[in-house]
Scaffold this motif. Structure first.
Motif, short mmCIF file in Angstrom:
data_model
loop_
_atom_site.label_atom_id
_atom_site.label_comp_id
_atom_site.label_asym_id
_atom_site.label_seq_id
_atom_site.Cartn_x
_atom_site.Cartn_y
_atom_site.Cartn_z
N TYR A 100 0.83 -1.21 0.00
CA TYR A 100 0.00 0.00 0.00
C TYR A 100 0.86 1.26 0.00
CZ TYR A 100 -4.04 -2.96 1.12
OH TYR A 100 -5.03 -3.90 1.09
N VAL A 101 1.91 1.26 0.80
CA VAL A 101 2.80 2.43 0.85
C VAL A 101 3.46 2.64 -0.51
CG1 VAL A 101 4.93 3.34 1.85
CG2 VAL A 101 3.19 2.32 3.34
N ARG A 102 3.89 1.56 -1.14
CA ARG A 102 4.52 1.66 -2.46
C ARG A 102 3.56 2.22 -3.49
NH1 ARG A 102 4.70 -0.98 -7.16
NH2 ARG A 102 3.22 -2.57 -6.46
N ARG A 103 2.33 1.71 -3.49
CA ARG A 103 1.36 2.17 -4.48
C ARG A 103 0.97 3.63 -4.25
NH1 ARG A 103 1.18 1.40 -8.62
NH2 ARG A 103 -1.03 1.31 -9.13
N LEU A 104 0.85 4.03 -3.00
CA LEU A 104 0.53 5.43 -2.71
C LEU A 104 1.63 6.35 -3.23
CD1 LEU A 104 -0.97 5.15 0.88
CD2 LEU A 104 -2.16 6.02 -1.15
N GLU A 105 2.87 5.92 -3.09
CA GLU A 105 3.97 6.74 -3.58
C GLU A 105 3.92 6.84 -5.10
OE1 GLU A 105 7.01 9.28 -3.67
OE2 GLU A 105 5.96 8.57 -1.86
N GLU A 106 3.59 5.74 -5.77
CA GLU A 106 3.51 5.75 -7.23
C GLU A 106 2.37 6.64 -7.73
OE1 GLU A 106 3.08 1.68 -8.31
OE2 GLU A 106 5.21 1.22 -8.12
N LEU A 107 1.29 6.71 -6.96
CA LEU A 107 0.11 7.48 -7.38
C LEU A 107 0.12 8.92 -6.90
CD1 LEU A 107 -2.67 4.78 -6.81
CD2 LEU A 107 -1.62 5.46 -8.96
N ARG A 108 1.15 9.30 -6.19
CA ARG A 108 1.20 10.67 -5.65
C ARG A 108 1.09 11.69 -6.78
NH1 ARG A 108 2.40 11.72 -0.81
NH2 ARG A 108 3.46 9.72 -0.53
N ALA A 109 0.19 12.66 -6.59
CA ALA A 109 -0.01 13.76 -7.55
C ALA A 109 -0.37 13.26 -8.95
CB ALA A 109 1.23 14.65 -7.61
N THR A 110 -1.19 12.21 -9.02
CA THR A 110 -1.66 11.73 -10.32
C THR A 110 -3.19 11.66 -10.34
OG1 THR A 110 -1.61 9.40 -9.66
CG2 THR A 110 0.40 10.30 -10.64
N THR A 111 -3.73 11.53 -11.53
CA THR A 111 -5.16 11.36 -11.71
C THR A 111 -5.38 10.44 -12.90
OG1 THR A 111 -7.26 12.58 -11.86
CG2 THR A 111 -5.46 13.33 -13.28
N GLU A 112 -6.60 9.94 -13.05
CA GLU A 112 -6.90 9.03 -14.15
C GLU A 112 -7.83 9.68 -15.17
OE1 GLU A 112 -9.28 4.79 -14.89
OE2 GLU A 112 -8.20 5.10 -13.02
N PHE A 113 -7.56 9.40 -16.43
CA PHE A 113 -8.47 9.74 -17.52
C PHE A 113 -8.83 8.44 -18.23
CE2 PHE A 113 -6.56 13.86 -16.90
CZ PHE A 113 -7.58 14.77 -17.20
N ASN A 114 -10.11 8.30 -18.55
CA ASN A 114 -10.57 7.13 -19.30
C ASN A 114 -11.09 7.59 -20.66
OD1 ASN A 114 -13.32 5.36 -19.96
ND2 ASN A 114 -11.54 4.12 -19.44
N LEU A 115 -10.63 6.94 -21.70
CA LEU A 115 -11.05 7.28 -23.06
C LEU A 115 -11.67 6.07 -23.72
CD1 LEU A 115 -11.10 9.33 -25.40
CD2 LEU A 115 -8.87 8.43 -26.10
N LYS A 116 -12.91 6.25 -24.19
CA LYS A 116 -13.57 5.24 -24.99
C LYS A 116 -13.84 5.83 -26.37
CE LYS A 116 -15.78 2.94 -21.07
NZ LYS A 116 -17.06 2.56 -20.41
N ALA A 117 -13.78 4.97 -27.38
CA ALA A 117 -13.97 5.46 -28.74
C ALA A 117 -14.66 4.41 -29.60
CB ALA A 117 -12.63 5.85 -29.36
N ALA A 118 -15.48 4.89 -30.50
CA ALA A 118 -16.18 4.03 -31.46
C ALA A 118 -16.07 4.67 -32.84
CB ALA A 118 -17.64 3.86 -31.06
N ARG A 119 -16.26 3.83 -33.84
CA ARG A 119 -16.29 4.33 -35.21
C ARG A 119 -17.52 3.79 -35.90
NH1 ARG A 119 -11.84 3.51 -40.13
NH2 ARG A 119 -12.83 4.98 -41.56
N SER A 120 -18.13 4.61 -36.71
CA SER A 120 -19.30 4.19 -37.48
C SER A 120 -18.98 2.93 -38.27
CB SER A 120 -19.72 5.31 -38.44
OG SER A 120 -20.62 4.82 -39.41
N GLN A 121 -19.78 1.87 -38.03
CA GLN A 121 -19.54 0.62 -38.73
C GLN A 121 -19.76 0.76 -40.23
OE1 GLN A 121 -18.47 -2.49 -37.12
NE2 GLN A 121 -17.88 -0.76 -35.83
N ASP A 122 -20.72 1.60 -40.63
CA ASP A 122 -20.94 1.83 -42.06
C ASP A 122 -19.72 2.49 -42.68
OD1 ASP A 122 -23.45 0.73 -41.92
OD2 ASP A 122 -24.50 2.66 -41.76
#
Length: 240
Positions: A100-122
């Motif tokens: 837990y301590v290791r992961r907290l250090e790795e995540l310090r001052a970070t945030t997550e963005f999630n990107l989903k994408a689709a394309r018209s099948q036609d």
């Protein structure tokens, strides 16, 4: 009878833990509070008798995590995690302390963005038929009910392979360009018509830059594409 606890997040014991005024999941009288164990703290509240993912409870869960995120690194838990009592929480923090301590250090001052994408099948199908001579030939042969059953099967299989290959390439191109601005990237299996479902761990100081770059990337692909960016979010995808 001891009431079980609802778990929101793990953070450092030195975290400001500004929990005043926050709603608890379940809407009970018990407010979110911290259980500490050495260098770690776990934010909890009394668990409701019946836990269901209602909109108000999902919102309360996220509000607690977002408040914590504004003040430091957090390991956000998924909705619905429970523990029997304070002693069990303390034991879990002690058992996983190093990780837990290791992961907290790795995540310090970070945030997550999630990107989903689709394309018209036609739109994608037109591209396949334009660029693949074999697909175009089979399509012309089977048009208006013509051609053999084997021709129709061959066309269907060829188009399916082409669609899959082109969407995989698109996903790799998008992830490759945005990963340059991220500390880490997690690519999940897309659902429905999406060809991409990727999460990016971004330094908070680059959040606006990343969001702007993702928007410009989406505009560059033009019509026929649907890009949906969510964030900043708690770094759910990078906790494990």
């Amino acid at each position: 009878m001891t009431m079980s606890l609802y778990i929101y997040a793990i953070t450092g014991s030195g975290h400001p833990l500004r929990l005043t005024g926050l709603r608890a999941v379940g809407g009970g009288s018990g407010a979110p509070r911290a259980v500490t164990a050495g260098p770690l703290a776990c934010v909890v509240s009394p668990a409701p008798p019946e836990l269901r993912p209602k909109r108000r409870d999902l919102a309360a869960h996220q509000e607690v995590q977002e408040r914590l995120m504004t003040d430091g690194a957090v390991l956000p838990m998924r909705f619905g995690m429970l523990a029997p009592d304070d002693a069990a929480v303390t034991a879990a923090l002690d058992d996983g302390r190093a990780e837990y301590v290791r992961r907290l250090e790795e995540l310090r001052a970070t945030t997550e963005f999630n990107l989903k994408a689709a394309r018209s099948q036609d739109d994608l199908l037109r591209e396949v038929l334009t660029e693949s001579g074999e697909a175009r030939r089979l399509n012309e042969r089977t048009r208006d009910g013509g051609g053999s059953y084997a021709d129709r099967v061959a066309l269907g299989e060829l188009v399916a392979r082409q669609l899959d290959a082109r969407q995989r390439l698109l996903a790799e191109q998008v992830v490759g360009r945005l990963s340059e601005m991220a500390r880490d990237t997690v690519v999940a299996s897309p659902a429905g018509d999406d060809f991409l479902n990727a999460s990016f761990l971004v330094e908070q100081g680059r959040a606006e830059e990343f969001s702007r770059a993702a928007g410009q990337l989406a505009q560059g692909y033009g019509e026929g594409y649907d890009f949906r960016l969510r964030g900043p979010l708690p770094p759910y995808s990078f906790v494990a």
